[in-house]
Design an enzyme around this catalytic site. Sequence first.
Site, PDB file in Angstrom:
ATOM      1  N   TYR A  45       0.834  -1.205   0.000  1.00  0.00           N
ATOM      2  CA  TYR A  45       0.000   0.000   0.000  1.00  0.00           C
ATOM      3  C   TYR A  45       0.866   1.251   0.000  1.00  0.00           C
ATOM      4  O   TYR A  45       2.058   1.193   0.305  1.00  0.00           O
ATOM      5  CB  TYR A  45      -0.913  -0.028   1.235  1.00  0.00           C
ATOM      6  CG  TYR A  45      -2.096   0.904   1.125  1.00  0.00           C
ATOM      7  CD1 TYR A  45      -3.060   0.737   0.144  1.00  0.00           C
ATOM      8  CD2 TYR A  45      -2.259   1.969   2.016  1.00  0.00           C
ATOM      9  CE1 TYR A  45      -4.146   1.586   0.048  1.00  0.00           C
ATOM     10  CE2 TYR A  45      -3.344   2.827   1.927  1.00  0.00           C
ATOM     11  CZ  TYR A  45      -4.284   2.635   0.938  1.00  0.00           C
ATOM     12  OH  TYR A  45      -5.351   3.489   0.846  1.00  0.00           O
ATOM     13  N   PHE A  95      -7.305   8.422  -7.442  1.00  0.00           N
ATOM     14  CA  PHE A  95      -7.800   9.071  -6.233  1.00  0.00           C
ATOM     15  C   PHE A  95      -7.349   8.260  -5.050  1.00  0.00           C
ATOM     16  O   PHE A  95      -7.484   7.039  -5.020  1.00  0.00           O
ATOM     17  CB  PHE A  95      -9.333   9.180  -6.227  1.00  0.00           C
ATOM     18  CG  PHE A  95      -9.822   9.790  -4.943  1.00  0.00           C
ATOM     19  CD1 PHE A  95      -9.713  11.150  -4.733  1.00  0.00           C
ATOM     20  CD2 PHE A  95     -10.328   8.991  -3.923  1.00  0.00           C
ATOM     21  CE1 PHE A  95     -10.107  11.724  -3.521  1.00  0.00           C
ATOM     22  CE2 PHE A  95     -10.728   9.551  -2.712  1.00  0.00           C
ATOM     23  CZ  PHE A  95     -10.622  10.920  -2.521  1.00  0.00           C
ATOM     24  N   TRP A  96      -6.797   8.956  -4.058  1.00  0.00           N
ATOM     25  CA  TRP A  96      -6.348   8.291  -2.844  1.00  0.00           C
ATOM     26  C   TRP A  96      -6.871   9.092  -1.668  1.00  0.00           C
ATOM     27  O   TRP A  96      -6.438  10.223  -1.432  1.00  0.00           O
ATOM     28  CB  TRP A  96      -4.823   8.216  -2.821  1.00  0.00           C
ATOM     29  CG  TRP A  96      -4.280   7.306  -1.763  1.00  0.00           C
ATOM     30  CD1 TRP A  96      -4.913   6.244  -1.174  1.00  0.00           C
ATOM     31  CD2 TRP A  96      -2.986   7.369  -1.165  1.00  0.00           C
ATOM     32  NE1 TRP A  96      -4.087   5.641  -0.271  1.00  0.00           N
ATOM     33  CE2 TRP A  96      -2.906   6.311  -0.238  1.00  0.00           C
ATOM     34  CE3 TRP A  96      -1.891   8.210  -1.333  1.00  0.00           C
ATOM     35  CZ2 TRP A  96      -1.774   6.083   0.536  1.00  0.00           C
ATOM     36  CZ3 TRP A  96      -0.765   7.983  -0.565  1.00  0.00           C
ATOM     37  CH2 TRP A  96      -0.700   6.921   0.356  1.00  0.00           C
ATOM     38  N   LEU A  97      -7.783   8.491  -0.957  1.00  0.00           N
ATOM     39  CA  LEU A  97      -8.437   9.199   0.152  1.00  0.00           C
ATOM     40  C   LEU A  97      -7.429   9.634   1.211  1.00  0.00           C
ATOM     41  O   LEU A  97      -7.568  10.702   1.799  1.00  0.00           O
ATOM     42  CB  LEU A  97      -9.521   8.302   0.761  1.00  0.00           C
ATOM     43  CG  LEU A  97     -10.375   8.948   1.835  1.00  0.00           C
ATOM     44  CD1 LEU A  97     -11.181  10.112   1.280  1.00  0.00           C
ATOM     45  CD2 LEU A  97     -11.302   7.923   2.477  1.00  0.00           C
ATOM     46  N   SER A 135     -19.124  -3.491  -5.249  1.00  0.00           N
ATOM     47  CA  SER A 135     -18.267  -3.181  -4.101  1.00  0.00           C
ATOM     48  C   SER A 135     -18.953  -2.126  -3.251  1.00  0.00           C
ATOM     49  O   SER A 135     -19.948  -1.520  -3.659  1.00  0.00           O
ATOM     50  CB  SER A 135     -16.927  -2.639  -4.591  1.00  0.00           C
ATOM     51  OG  SER A 135     -17.115  -1.348  -5.149  1.00  0.00           O
TER      52      SER A 135
END
Lengths: 349, 349
Positions: free
Chosen positions: A78, A287-289, A176
């Site tokens: 990650y 996109f990465w929160l 999902s």
Amino acid sequence: MRWTGFSLNFLWRTPARSDRLCLVDTTLAITYHEHGKPADVLRLEERPLPEVGPQEVKIKLLKAVINPSDFGMVLGSYGKLAELPAVGGREGVAEVIEVGSEVTHLRAGDRIRFPENAGVWQTAAVVPAKDVWKVPADVDLDLAAMAWVNPPTAWRILRDANIHEGSWIVQNAANSAVGLFTIQMAKYLGLRTLNVVRREELIEPLKGYGADVVVTEDSGYEKQVKALTDGGEVTLAFNSVGGESAIRLVKALSRGGTHITFGAMTFEAVRWPTRYLIFNDICLKGFWLDRWYRDNSPERIQVMFDNLFNLMRTGVISAPVSATYKIQDFAQALEASTSPKLGKVLLEP
Amino acid sequence: MRWTGFSLNFLWRTPARSDRLCLVDTTLAITYHEHGKPADVLRLEERPLPEVGPQEVKIKLLKAVINPSDFGMVLGSYGKLAELPAVGGREGVAEVIEVGSEVTHLRAGDRIRFPENAGVWQTAAVVPAKDVWKVPADVDLDLAAMAWVNPPTAWRILRDANIHEGSWIVQNAANSAVGLFTIQMAKYLGLRTLNVVRREELIEPLKGYGADVVVTEDSGYEKQVKALTDGGEVTLAFNSVGGESAIRLVKALSRGGTHITFGAMTFEAVRWPTRYLIFNDICLKGFWLDRWYRDNSPERIQVMFDNLFNLMRTGVISAPVSATYKIQDFAQALEASTSPKLGKVLLEP
């Protein structure tokens, strides 16, 4: 899989289940001491809890969630990793059971987000009061547990993209959690959804959540988009799969559309057809929160969650739970979370 | 390769070479009647020119350029195609030799862009006066011929990207025309360039054009970017190659960087590592000058060319010519244009 601390389980659970909260002086945690396959490196450990400092609170887990990115953190793949040894899990809801002497804005009984930094897959923790975000008591507990990763991901992609009412979104892995939230939020925002799933039996349940069109991956849908959307413009693609599935989304987009990758279920690299970038003016982004949280002020984050909790309270968004397991049954829980299903797998103490 | 009209060449060229301009009543054109490999479908044809209508002008070619997208149009793979049968070529400079009765803004002797719609690989044409863009007489003729495709591509990508002075650009095919213009324009705009080439012998020539750093494709440069740029931020990548080369550019970009594909020399699909989209916030876009022309007003286009002609006049940008061939030697010209070289291959009557 290695297990430790089992013999203490019964002793530990007895006080936690009663109301003698002051007796919660250990945590039962799913931990990893090295990166690797979850089945190889995760283990159950009982650890003593420290005293509650003046600016800390002691919390007990109510519900935790198993998300795909949890596996990425355990694997070490990650984008951000926890310091080892670490407790797994990033998302869940907890209750305050003891408050440090200098903490004024929290009290025992408050429902809160289980702070991510502590690791969420554990029954209790002592955490800095400043890391605690409150959760309104009238939000459904399961939804509150699932509030921190998937709803904000769907919401931010929808809100920050330059899309106009009436246009279409296309998404893979539409069953999902992000997929289901996207379907519901898109409807609320006046957008329509073209949803791609791998199994036919998901078509009807997704329509029940408000999906406008549901198709299967290899139906050739990307060549029939005009017919499926009645000539509508497909301006945004949500990709959490990768591989061929990601490319079909590129092909389904109208000229000038944006393709956003926020997950990579298949771990396959994607063979993008570059002519779509040039001639169809497609833009590929991610996109990465985690980055969004990092880049935004606590006030702005709070505004978003006020918004999301409202959508939950008013029934605009909801989400199925596939199953709930006890922390000590985490091996079964992890396995269930990677099987075909509709809904998240939750953990509880 | 089929050839026609050869017997007329000598007769035709005699008047064009003299000053008896009124005698230009045919054009010698490189045409294609169907899409296919250039070597198979291109042929030389002599055609009569129509009378000059009231709002038309007759022009004669001075210099034409061979660009990669010309091949795409002949092959039928490009994003826009000409109506068949067509004359090849999109870029060149011409001289007005006869003016229609209602045309007031042009006169014989004016230097102009050879209008793309007519097809540029031909010795003369009658074209609508409204399609004609003037070229200042003090701009170098070869540079003026090359002004319409590559300089505006480099300029628009540099000007429209959100980059700050002092940051770095990384580009593959750095010895291409766009590459060389990018090196020079970047320097002018206070940016620095990390240039990737396939052959070592290009390193010194590129430095001569102002390249800050030049590396070869398989030097592993993408892992040494910090050292090569002295820790500088690499905010923009110019990709006109595709395949592995495109991926190296993605890896060389700093967090939040933009990767722009404007060509696809290898025609290979690109296996993008999606984690860079998500975790490094890389954005993949395309640039297509044809679309930019379509989306912008004649005034804005004129402003850009005023700008570019100034850069040419003042020597900020220049470009090598690899070789110049006569129109009737186009087979050799096309072959030369696809061989390793530095500089464009030009055609002249």
